[in-house]
Design an enzyme around this catalytic site. Structure first.
Site, PDB file in Angstrom:
ATOM      1  N   ARG A   1       2.872   2.477   9.447  1.00 58.46           N
ATOM      2  CA  ARG A   1       2.163   3.281  10.458  1.00 58.46           C
ATOM      3  C   ARG A   1       3.103   3.806  11.540  1.00 58.46           C
ATOM      4  NH1 ARG A   1      -2.229  -0.581   9.167  1.00 58.46           N
ATOM      5  NH2 ARG A   1      -3.980   0.660   8.403  1.00 58.46           N
TER       6      ARG A   1
ATOM      7  N   MET B   1       0.854  -1.196   0.000  1.00 55.85           N
ATOM      8  CA  MET B   1       0.000   0.000   0.000  1.00 55.85           C
ATOM      9  C   MET B   1       0.890   1.246   0.000  1.00 55.85           C
ATOM     10  SD  MET B   1      -3.420  -0.975   2.075  1.00 55.85           S
ATOM     11  CE  MET B   1      -2.808  -0.716   3.716  1.00 55.85           C
TER      12      MET B   1
ATOM     13  N   GLY C   1      11.426  -2.870   5.361  1.00 53.34           N
ATOM     14  CA  GLY C   1      10.726  -4.167   5.312  1.00 53.34           C
ATOM     15  C   GLY C   1      10.279  -4.487   3.890  1.00 53.34           C
ATOM     16  N   HIS C   2       9.747  -3.476   3.189  1.00 47.40           N
ATOM     17  CA  HIS C   2       9.334  -3.693   1.798  1.00 47.40           C
ATOM     18  C   HIS C   2      10.549  -3.988   0.917  1.00 47.40           C
ATOM     19  CE1 HIS C   2       5.880  -1.078   3.212  1.00 47.40           C
ATOM     20  NE2 HIS C   2       5.248  -2.109   2.710  1.00 47.40           N
TER      21      HIS C   2
ATOM     22  N   ALA D   1       4.083   3.835   1.079  1.00 46.73           N
ATOM     23  CA  ALA D   1       4.787   4.248   2.299  1.00 46.73           C
ATOM     24  C   ALA D   1       5.879   3.213   2.590  1.00 46.73           C
ATOM     25  CB  ALA D   1       3.818   4.417   3.469  1.00 46.73           C
TER      26      ALA D   1
ATOM     27  N   GLY E   1       4.933 -10.056   3.853  1.00 49.59           N
ATOM     28  CA  GLY E   1       5.665 -10.035   5.128  1.00 49.59           C
ATOM     29  C   GLY E   1       4.979 -10.876   6.189  1.00 49.59           C
ATOM     30  N   GLN E   2       5.817 -11.509   6.994  1.00 54.12           N
ATOM     31  CA  GLN E   2       5.326 -12.330   8.108  1.00 54.12           C
ATOM     32  C   GLN E   2       4.767 -11.450   9.240  1.00 54.12           C
ATOM     33  OE1 GLN E   2       5.121 -15.673   8.461  1.00 54.12           O
ATOM     34  NE2 GLN E   2       4.443 -15.477  10.601  1.00 54.12           N
TER      35      GLN E   2
ATOM     36  N   HIS F   1       9.252   1.029   3.175  1.00 55.98           N
ATOM     37  CA  HIS F   1      10.356   1.109   4.128  1.00 55.98           C
ATOM     38  C   HIS F   1      11.263  -0.107   3.939  1.00 55.98           C
ATOM     39  CE1 HIS F   1       7.997  -1.845   6.276  1.00 55.98           C
ATOM     40  NE2 HIS F   1       6.990  -0.992   6.394  1.00 55.98           N
TER      41      HIS F   1
ATOM     42  N   GLN G   1     -10.257  -2.609   2.622  1.00 54.94           N
ATOM     43  CA  GLN G   1      -9.759  -3.266   3.831  1.00 54.94           C
ATOM     44  C   GLN G   1      -9.706  -2.352   5.045  1.00 54.94           C
ATOM     45  OE1 GLN G   1      -5.880  -4.149   1.753  1.00 54.94           O
ATOM     46  NE2 GLN G   1      -5.020  -3.839   3.786  1.00 54.94           N
TER      47      GLN G   1
HETATM   48  O1  PAF Z   1      -0.070  -5.819   3.562  1.00 50.57           O
HETATM   49  C1  PAF Z   1      -0.493  -4.896   2.840  1.00 50.57           C
HETATM   50  O2  PAF Z   1       0.192  -3.900   2.590  1.00 50.57           O
HETATM   51  C2  PAF Z   1      -1.899  -4.991   2.255  1.00 50.57           C
HETATM   52  O3  PAF Z   1      -2.768  -5.615   3.139  1.00 50.57           O
HETATM   53  C3  PAF Z   1      -1.921  -5.686   0.879  1.00 50.57           C
HETATM   54  C4  PAF Z   1      -1.459  -7.120   0.961  1.00 50.57           C
HETATM   55  C5  PAF Z   1      -1.024  -4.913  -0.099  1.00 50.57           C
HETATM   56  C6  PAF Z   1      -3.356  -5.682   0.313  1.00 50.57           C
HETATM   57  O4  PAF Z   1      -3.838  -4.385   0.175  1.00 50.57           O
END
Ligand code: PAF
Length: 286
Positions: free
Chosen positions: A184, A27, A33-34, A29, A144-145, A31, A58
């Site tokens: 966040r 989504m 981790g991504h 933002a 991610g876990q 960091h 969501q």
């Molecule tokens: O983990 C997230 O960032 C979101 O829940 C995802 C998997 C991209 C779905 O919108």
């Protein structure tokens, strides 16, 4: 090759290059981790696609959809630095048609633990993830876990609906003081952040014990000591595949998961443990 930004379905089709494709759904933002997810994806495929889409489905009515951090230019720089091939950044109208009716149900497993606190959240996650799988058609997708129940439900969906994609789970990346990285975290004030450290401290305290009752009690004691700075939502010790609480005699992998609010920011964290019947050896993994 330079990074391609696909802003709609048509761009995405044009960006297809053949070979193995790995998808990292996000989504934004972004960091560290991504970045770790992108590196895993890079190692697994010829083409890496990162989706950046803040999925309205969501978020609950009182959640942070409108103020969720949107940092697209900085995200693009991170993707470029990680050698990502395609960033898929669709508009909400391109993902959700106004006449849409059908969505994915996360079943009972989507209504417990995190799902009990966020009704409808996992239906929204699974619906967008399935749509992203259909649009991008990846061979592999990396998650991610840290979002352990999300990962378990995505594995469940892929198995239950015969979705032809391999799901890879990536270990949680932490700050040196233990705080799990999260988009966040940027909401946290200095004092919220101090309170938030109790989450990882509680998980470490739990992981040092062997029996389920002692694991829960040790973690709970750390959380209790952090009140009122931290408002705890849940602390559970669950089977990683079903997210149901494990019994005292359980042996096998288990997830100790916690959710709490530090200030106005809701955070989640977890650690994977291996419980032995002999209760002698226990190891923690993330
Ligand atoms: O983990 C997230 O960032 C979101 O829940 C995802 C998997 C991209 C779905 O919108």
């Amino acid at each position: 090759m330079d990074l391609i930004v696909a802003r709609n379905r048509e761009d995405l089709v044009k960006a297809r290059a053949g070979g193995e494709v790995a998808l990292v759904p996000t989504m934004g933002a972004l960091h560290e981790g991504h970045r770790s997810l992108m590196r895993l994806a890079r190692a697994r495929a010829d083409q890496v696609v990162v989706s950046i889409f803040v999925n309205p489905l969501q978020f609950g009515p009182n959640e942070d959809f409108s103020r969720y951090p949107r940092t697209f230019d900085a995200d693009l720089e991170i993707c470029r630095a990680e050698g990502v091939d395609v960033v898929f950044h669709p508009a909400a109208e391109d993902i959700y048609r106004p006449e849409r009716q059908v969505s994915v149900s996360s079943g009972e497993m989507g209504t417990i633990v995190e799902g009990a606190s966020r009704p409808g959240h996992f239906d929204g996650v699974l619906t967008v993830v399935l749509k992203l799988f259909n649009l991008v058609q990846p061979h592999v997708a990396v998650f991610g876990q840290k979002d352990a129940q999300q990962l378990a439900l995505i594995r469940r969906m892929v198995a239950d609906l015969d979705v032809p994609v391999e799901i890879v789970g990536a270990p949680t990346v932490r700050e040196p003081d233990g705080l799990a990285l999260s988009s966040r975290n940027r909401y946290l004030s200095a004092s919220d952040r101090q309170g938030a450290l109790a989450l990882s401290r509680a998980l470490r305290a739990g992981a040092a014990e062997a029996a389920p009752s002692r694991i829960r009690a040790a973690a709970q004691a750390v959380l209790d000591a952090a009140q009122p700075e931290l408002a705890v939502d849940y602390l559970v010790l669950v089977d990683p595949a079903t997210f149901t609480e494990v019994s005292e005699s359980y042996a096998g992998p288990a997830i100790l998961a916690v959710a709490a609010k530090a200030g106005n920011t809701r955070l989640i964290d977890n650690v994977t443990l291996t419980l032995n019947r002999a209760r002698g050896g226990l190891s923690s993994e993330s």
